[in-house]
Scaffold this active site. Structure first.
Site, PDB file in Angstrom:
ATOM      1  N   VAL A 169       0.837  -1.202   0.000  1.00  0.00           N
ATOM      2  CA  VAL A 169       0.000   0.000   0.000  1.00  0.00           C
ATOM      3  C   VAL A 169       0.871   1.252   0.000  1.00  0.00           C
ATOM      4  CG1 VAL A 169      -1.695   1.313   1.339  1.00  0.00           C
ATOM      5  CG2 VAL A 169      -1.944  -1.166   1.105  1.00  0.00           C
ATOM      6  N   HIS A 170       1.933   1.262   0.800  1.00  0.00           N
ATOM      7  CA  HIS A 170       2.839   2.410   0.800  1.00  0.00           C
ATOM      8  C   HIS A 170       3.527   2.578  -0.561  1.00  0.00           C
ATOM      9  CE1 HIS A 170       2.361   2.080   5.183  1.00  0.00           C
ATOM     10  NE2 HIS A 170       2.806   3.324   5.244  1.00  0.00           N
TER      11      HIS A 170
END
Length: 680
Positions: free
Chosen positions: A616-617
């Site tokens: 996600v990052h």
């Protein structure tokens, strides 16, 4: 001189022997033997004699000679228990009290002339004289006594099994304040409060000095002000409208849960699949819109991060209510079975048909019915039960097949069903105290969108709430919000923007990769301190100002958005403390869901959790730089071996060294990441 503990009967974990468990079972009116049992009392009295514990003659080593001398001078204590047999006139006869002989399990087979039962063979055996713990069994041919002891052992086994909370019941919300909040008395009275004040004094001096130099050079305190121009150059209104529509679309998850409750959709079969498909479509739209509109990085960061927050909120809302829908359906089915059971007429004789009363575990009936006890019982049965069907399934089949049942069976079946009905009702109420928040009363339009604006990512039926809104507190935090944004813009404009433009110039001038990489140490050294300041300020901006403003406006009383992460001695502690809302979400919906759904161990679940967070990052970094490099993913996954390193004997108790290594990573990580994206 070393002494040895005297041999004692099998303990049930509460300081009582097997005999005490058997006596308690016989005294229980709901489980007492049938009337015909009194014919066997003479045989039982013959079989149960005085207690004579025996110790096998096994040689011990020389180191225990002194202990053996002490034991030779002692007399083994006599352990007995009372067994009351019921007479024909329904009264207990004291003359029926006998003292059974208790012998070690290794001699039981030889004494009785037949193999020991399996449940006794599975008990630990002691062969050494020096052992402190001995295992004993009652030598008796009475089948009823053996059944009572079997059920007593089963009951105690259920109690000593390790307990684990169910995956959706781990988060507990309480009324509390964040660490730096002035309402937090512990923070106000901290001995380090002066350093917090010193930090903001230093920031004020830095901003004043930077603004004065910008005024002298450009006639504007903000300097050339490229960052502000980028933020407000275009599509500001489109950004706000898009964000509002995105938040409104979360109502799709609410509509789906209404359909699940109305049984138009089966959550366990197709409901969760449809929900995941919608979430995939949702996040694709969130990521795709900034690319289509070609938004600047400021718009992209805000929209994508807020979109990920809305995605996590929808997931928690849908999967928690989906879980409750299955609980609600099961409870309704049990209530229907209970009504069917009330219509069954008991037979006047002892029913020989299955299931017999002795086949059911009843120890949990003595505990108050609750969701935790229910899940602990399900877990213990899944480990110890040899049959394929649970007790309730067996009872349901007996009711459906209309087999003859006696009064004792009907009474026990009713108690078992009512206990599970009450336990499931406790699951449906959760921590809520207001009936309007019980499932399915919580599936309302207002309840869903109230949750959407609350500063939490984990859905609960009810949260701790404050009594009123402190508007002066809201004004204070709003001023802090604006002030921190202003400080961040000035630091970025004065210390980060020139370095970024230098790397852009290198690419425009056609520098080779080797030439640009030679500039890597100098770019990193120029960015390390300003990025550290931006990292700290962005954390303070979100977790101390934005979330506290939302909490105050929504009466949300649990302000524990972070813990003392600056004291972290390992990266797993930092992951838990620096962002509590996200940590709670990952704990419930990724870590525990991986264990329960994918049947993996906790180490694999930890790996899955870290990998998903890193992906996600990395997605956010791709949206900003339009490059898929994997730098952030690699750096974040490197935290796992660092966690293992912090648990070694060299670093386990070295808190200062561990904290130094943690801060070294915080200092170099963000600036190194940005430098890699700029240079390569």
């Amino acid at each position: 001189m070393a002494t040895r503990e005297e041999p004692r009967p099998v303990s049930n974990g509460r300081g009582h022997g097997v005999g005490a468990a058997a006596a308690a079972k016989l005294d229980n009116a709901s489980l007492r033997p049938r009337r015909e049992a009194h014919h066997h009392s003479a045989d039982l009295a013959e079989a149960l004699r005085a207690v004579k514990p025996r110790v096998p003659d096994t040689p011990s080593d020389s180191s225990s000679d002194s202990g053996r001398e002490d034991r030779d001078n002692k007399t083994e204590p006599v352990q007995s228990f009372l067994l009351r047999r019921k007479s024909t006139n329904d009264s207990y006869d004291d003359s029926a009290v006998v003292t059974p002989e208790i012998v070690p399990i290794e001699h039981a087979e030889a004494r009785s002339g037949r193999p020991s039962p399996k449940y006794l063979q599975s008990l630990p055996k002691s062969n050494a004289v020096g052992d402190e713990k001995k295992t004993y069994v009652v030598v008796s041919d009475d089948a009823e006594l053996r059944e009572i002891l079997r059920r007593g052992l089963e009951r105690e086994k259920e109690k000593v099994l390790p307990t684990r909370r169910e995956k959706l019941r781990d988060t507990v919300f309480t009324k509390q304040f964040s660490c730096f909040d002035r309402q937090n008395q512990d923070a106000a009275n901290s001995q380090f409060h002066g350093f917090y004040v010193l930090f903001w004094i230093g920031m004020t001096i830095l901003i004043l000095k930077t603004g004065a130099e910008n005024w002298r050079k450009t006639g504007n305190p903000l300097g050339t002000n490229e960052i502000m121009k980028t933020m407000f150059r275009r599509d500001v209104v489109v950004l706000l409208l898009s964000d509002g529509i995105m938040c409104g679309l979360t109502g799709v998850s609410w509509v789906m849960q209404r359909l699940v409750f109305r049984q138009y959709i089966n959550w366990e079969r197709s409901g969760w699949i449809i929900q995941n498909m919608w979430q995939t479509l949702f996040i694709a739209g969130v990521v795709g819109l900034p690319l289509v509109r070609d938004w600047p990085w400021t718009h992209t960061v805000f929209f994508v991060l807020h979109g990920i927050v809305m995605l996590m909120k929808q997931h928690s809302y849908a999967f928690y209510n989906g879980h409750l829908s299955t609980v609600y359906k099961k409870r309704q089915s049990l209530l229907f079975k209970l009504k069917q059971l009330e219509l069954v007429s008991p037979v006047s004789y002892s029913s020989p048909t299955s299931p017999q009363v002795s086949a059911f575990a009843t120890s949990h009936l003595e505990l108050p019915p609750s969701a935790n006890e229910y899940h602990e019982r399900c877990k213990s049965l899944s480990k110890s039960q040899s049959t394929e069907r649970s007790d309730i399934e067996t009872i349901s089949n007996a009711i459906e097949e209309a087999v003859p049942l006696d009064l004792e069976q009907l009474h026990l079946f009713e108690r078992l069903i009512k206990w599970e009905v009450d336990a499931l009702a406790d699951e449906l109420t959760g921590k809520a105290t207001d009936p309007t928040h019980y499932y399915p009363n919580n599936l309302t339009f207002l309840n869903h969108y109230e949750y959407i604006v609350l500063p939490t990512l984990v859905y609960e039926l009810q949260y701790p709430r404050s009594d009123s809104i402190n508007w002066s507190y809201v004004a204070e935090k709003s001023c802090a919000l604006i002030g921190v944004i202003f400080v961040m813009i000035m630091i970025s404009q004065a210390f980060i923007y020139p370095v970024v433009m230098r790397t852009v110039y290198m690419k425009e001038m056609g520098w080779s990769t080797i030439q640009r990489f030679q500039e890597f140490p100098w770019v990193l050294s120029d960015l390390i301190f300003p990025f550290m300041m931006e990292y700290m300020l962005s954390w303070y901006l979100i977790w101390e100002t934005v979330l506290n403003i939302l909490a105050e406006l929504t009466y949300f009383a649990d302000r524990s958005f972070y813990d003392a992460w600056w004291n972290s001695v390992s990266w797993d502690q930092y992951a838990r403390d620096w962002n509590r809302p996200v940590h709670n979400f990952l704990l419930r919906h990724v870590y525990h869901s991986s264990i329960s759904s994918m049947k993996v161990n906790k180490h694999t679940a930890t790996l899955i959790t870290f990998f998903l967070s890193a992906c996600v990052h990395e997605l956010v970094m791709w949206c900003i730089f339009k490059k898929l490099r994997g730098y952030l993913l690699i750096l974040q996954m490197c935290q796992l071996p660092l966690v293992k390193l912090s648990r070694t004997k060299w670093l386990r108790n070295q808190e200062t060294l561990g904290n130094m290594l943690f801060w070294a990573g915080i200092f170099t990580g963000p600036s190194m990441l940005c430098t890699l994206y700029l240079i390569l």
